[in-house]
Every structure is written in C-alpha cells, then in structure tokens.
Design a protein around this motif. Structure first.
Motif, PDB file in Angstrom:
ATOM      1  N   ARG A   7       0.841  -1.209   0.000  1.00 51.76           N
ATOM      2  CA  ARG A   7       0.000   0.000   0.000  1.00 51.76           C
ATOM      3  C   ARG A   7       0.868   1.247   0.000  1.00 51.76           C
ATOM      4  O   ARG A   7       1.928   1.271   0.619  1.00 51.76           O
ATOM      5  CB  ARG A   7      -0.880   0.052   1.249  1.00 51.76           C
ATOM      6  CG  ARG A   7      -1.871  -1.030   1.382  1.00 51.76           C
ATOM      7  CD  ARG A   7      -2.668  -0.980   2.688  1.00 51.76           C
ATOM      8  NE  ARG A   7      -2.357   0.101   3.592  1.00 51.76           N
ATOM      9  CZ  ARG A   7      -3.228   1.037   4.003  1.00 51.76           C
ATOM     10  NH1 ARG A   7      -4.466   1.011   3.619  1.00 51.76           N
ATOM     11  NH2 ARG A   7      -2.864   1.981   4.842  1.00 51.76           N
ATOM     12  N   TYR A   8       0.372   2.279  -0.686  1.00 51.55           N
ATOM     13  CA  TYR A   8       1.019   3.583  -0.657  1.00 51.55           C
ATOM     14  C   TYR A   8      -0.053   4.645  -0.846  1.00 51.55           C
ATOM     15  O   TYR A   8      -1.076   4.422  -1.489  1.00 51.55           O
ATOM     16  CB  TYR A   8       2.111   3.717  -1.734  1.00 51.55           C
ATOM     17  CG  TYR A   8       1.755   3.082  -3.046  1.00 51.55           C
ATOM     18  CD1 TYR A   8       0.943   3.732  -3.970  1.00 51.55           C
ATOM     19  CD2 TYR A   8       2.208   1.808  -3.350  1.00 51.55           C
ATOM     20  CE1 TYR A   8       0.605   3.139  -5.160  1.00 51.55           C
ATOM     21  CE2 TYR A   8       1.872   1.210  -4.546  1.00 51.55           C
ATOM     22  CZ  TYR A   8       1.071   1.883  -5.450  1.00 51.55           C
ATOM     23  OH  TYR A   8       0.724   1.283  -6.627  1.00 51.55           O
ATOM     24  N   LYS A   9       0.172   5.794  -0.226  1.00 51.02           N
ATOM     25  CA  LYS A   9      -0.744   6.935  -0.319  1.00 51.02           C
ATOM     26  C   LYS A   9      -0.478   7.652  -1.632  1.00 51.02           C
ATOM     27  O   LYS A   9       0.670   7.974  -1.944  1.00 51.02           O
ATOM     28  CB  LYS A   9      -0.515   7.873   0.873  1.00 51.02           C
ATOM     29  CG  LYS A   9      -1.461   9.039   0.928  1.00 51.02           C
ATOM     30  CD  LYS A   9      -2.798   8.608   1.450  1.00 51.02           C
ATOM     31  CE  LYS A   9      -3.647   9.834   1.781  1.00 51.02           C
ATOM     32  NZ  LYS A   9      -5.042   9.491   1.888  1.00 51.02           N
ATOM     33  N   LEU A  10      -1.529   7.880  -2.390  1.00 53.12           N
ATOM     34  CA  LEU A  10      -1.376   8.573  -3.659  1.00 53.12           C
ATOM     35  C   LEU A  10      -1.233  10.075  -3.440  1.00 53.12           C
ATOM     36  O   LEU A  10      -1.930  10.648  -2.596  1.00 53.12           O
ATOM     37  CB  LEU A  10      -2.593   8.319  -4.550  1.00 53.12           C
ATOM     38  CG  LEU A  10      -2.803   6.879  -5.001  1.00 53.12           C
ATOM     39  CD1 LEU A  10      -4.128   6.749  -5.736  1.00 53.12           C
ATOM     40  CD2 LEU A  10      -1.658   6.403  -5.857  1.00 53.12           C
ATOM     41  N   PRO A  11      -0.362  10.723  -4.195  1.00 47.57           N
ATOM     42  CA  PRO A  11      -0.298  12.184  -4.134  1.00 47.57           C
ATOM     43  C   PRO A  11      -1.612  12.766  -4.654  1.00 47.57           C
ATOM     44  O   PRO A  11      -2.306  12.128  -5.451  1.00 47.57           O
ATOM     45  CB  PRO A  11       0.866  12.540  -5.060  1.00 47.57           C
ATOM     46  CG  PRO A  11       1.528  11.273  -5.448  1.00 47.57           C
ATOM     47  CD  PRO A  11       0.605  10.144  -5.103  1.00 47.57           C
ATOM     48  N   PRO A  12      -1.957  13.979  -4.246  1.00 53.31           N
ATOM     49  CA  PRO A  12      -3.242  14.577  -4.640  1.00 53.31           C
ATOM     50  C   PRO A  12      -3.464  14.654  -6.151  1.00 53.31           C
ATOM     51  O   PRO A  12      -4.604  14.596  -6.607  1.00 53.31           O
ATOM     52  CB  PRO A  12      -3.187  15.976  -4.032  1.00 53.31           C
ATOM     53  CG  PRO A  12      -2.211  15.874  -2.912  1.00 53.31           C
ATOM     54  CD  PRO A  12      -1.217  14.826  -3.318  1.00 53.31           C
ATOM     55  N   HIS A  13      -2.401  14.758  -6.930  1.00 53.84           N
ATOM     56  CA  HIS A  13      -2.580  14.889  -8.378  1.00 53.84           C
ATOM     57  C   HIS A  13      -2.885  13.560  -9.082  1.00 53.84           C
ATOM     58  O   HIS A  13      -3.184  13.539 -10.272  1.00 53.84           O
ATOM     59  CB  HIS A  13      -1.340  15.549  -9.016  1.00 53.84           C
ATOM     60  CG  HIS A  13      -0.116  14.689  -9.008  1.00 53.84           C
ATOM     61  ND1 HIS A  13       0.702  14.578  -7.898  1.00 53.84           N
ATOM     62  CD2 HIS A  13       0.412  13.874  -9.950  1.00 53.84           C
ATOM     63  CE1 HIS A  13       1.694  13.748  -8.180  1.00 53.84           C
ATOM     64  NE2 HIS A  13       1.540  13.309  -9.411  1.00 53.84           N
ATOM     65  N   ILE A  14      -2.844  12.438  -8.359  1.00 48.63           N
ATOM     66  CA  ILE A  14      -3.179  11.141  -8.950  1.00 48.63           C
ATOM     67  C   ILE A  14      -4.560  10.725  -8.443  1.00 48.63           C
ATOM     68  O   ILE A  14      -4.705  10.260  -7.315  1.00 48.63           O
ATOM     69  CB  ILE A  14      -2.124  10.066  -8.621  1.00 48.63           C
ATOM     70  CG1 ILE A  14      -0.749  10.483  -9.149  1.00 48.63           C
ATOM     71  CG2 ILE A  14      -2.550   8.714  -9.222  1.00 48.63           C
ATOM     72  CD1 ILE A  14       0.363   9.500  -8.840  1.00 48.63           C
ATOM     73  N   ASP A  15      -5.574  10.940  -9.294  1.00 43.73           N
ATOM     74  CA  ASP A  15      -6.938  10.567  -8.920  1.00 43.73           C
ATOM     75  C   ASP A  15      -7.234   9.140  -9.398  1.00 43.73           C
ATOM     76  O   ASP A  15      -6.355   8.448  -9.935  1.00 43.73           O
ATOM     77  CB  ASP A  15      -7.951  11.568  -9.474  1.00 43.73           C
ATOM     78  CG  ASP A  15      -7.976  11.634 -11.003  1.00 43.73           C
ATOM     79  OD1 ASP A  15      -7.305  10.807 -11.671  1.00 43.73           O
ATOM     80  OD2 ASP A  15      -8.676  12.518 -11.535  1.00 43.73           O
ATOM     81  N   SER A  16      -8.471   8.713  -9.223  1.00 40.60           N
ATOM     82  CA  SER A  16      -8.873   7.357  -9.589  1.00 40.60           C
ATOM     83  C   SER A  16      -8.592   7.068 -11.065  1.00 40.60           C
ATOM     84  O   SER A  16      -8.052   6.012 -11.412  1.00 40.60           O
ATOM     85  CB  SER A  16     -10.362   7.175  -9.287  1.00 40.60           C
ATOM     86  OG  SER A  16     -10.847   5.982  -9.838  1.00 40.60           O
TER      87      SER A  16
END
Length: 114
Positions: A7-16
């Motif tokens: 698991r990793y947290k996506l940066p805000p600029h990477i949406d679904s």
C-alpha cells in the motif's frame, strides 16, 4: 504460497482515473516477475492504492520489492510502500470450483469440497 499486501498513499494529483490508467499501462509487465502467481491492482477512495500479490516463495517476493521496483514507487508516490507478508494456509477459488490446502512447507495437499 505467500500473499503480500502493498500500500502507498497517492499524491493529490493522482486521482482514480489516473491511477487506473497507470495500472492498465503497467499490468502486462508483471507477467515477467519471477515467482509471481497473480497481482490484484487496488485503489481506495481513501487515497491509498497498491497491490495484493500471490507469490510462490517469500524469497521471490522480497527480491521483487527491492531495487528498481522500490525506486519507482518512491519516485512516483513520494513514500516507501507499506508491505506485509502472509503465509497462505488454504485457498478457496469459487471461479475454478477448487479448494487448495497447503502444508507447512507450502506444498499443496489433497482437499475435499463439502
């Protein structure tokens, strides 16, 4: 058999949509991973993404999650992934109509379906 969750947290600029597009682009490359049985590419509304992997051996999994793969994750997502390893004791696969049981050495043993 080993299951690994990554698991990793996506940066805000990477949406679904961007995550799905990237996963679709890279999915075929995992066919070459030594010892990999399967990978589920996962995404959550909470902003986390990653994979659930099935490996033949723990050594294959640990070898994969180092070097270039790890460098790519850190570069793309800005963090080291959270990785957990699990030994698989049994698998029920309803799509194949099978149940596989594994002994302490990871070898399959006969199973009966009741």
């Amino acid at each position: 058999m080993i299951t690994a969750t990554v698991r990793y947290k996506l940066p805000p600029h990477i949406d679904s949509a961007a995550c799905r597009e990237h996963f679709h682009k890279i999915a075929h490359g995992f066919r070459q991973a030594k010892g990999l049985i399967s990978k589920h590419f996962i995404w959550s509304e909470s902003g986390w993404a990653g994979g659930v992997y099935q490996w033949e051996r723990l050594e294959d999994a640990k070898g994969f999650y180092s070097g270039p793969w790890l460098d790519g994750i850190v570069q793309r997502y800005g963090m080291h992934p959270q990785i957990e390893f699990y030994e698989v004791f049994a698998v029920t696969d309803n799509s194949r109509g099978t149940v596989d049981l594994f002994n302490t050495h990871g070898a399959k043993r006969p199973a009966s379906i009741a």
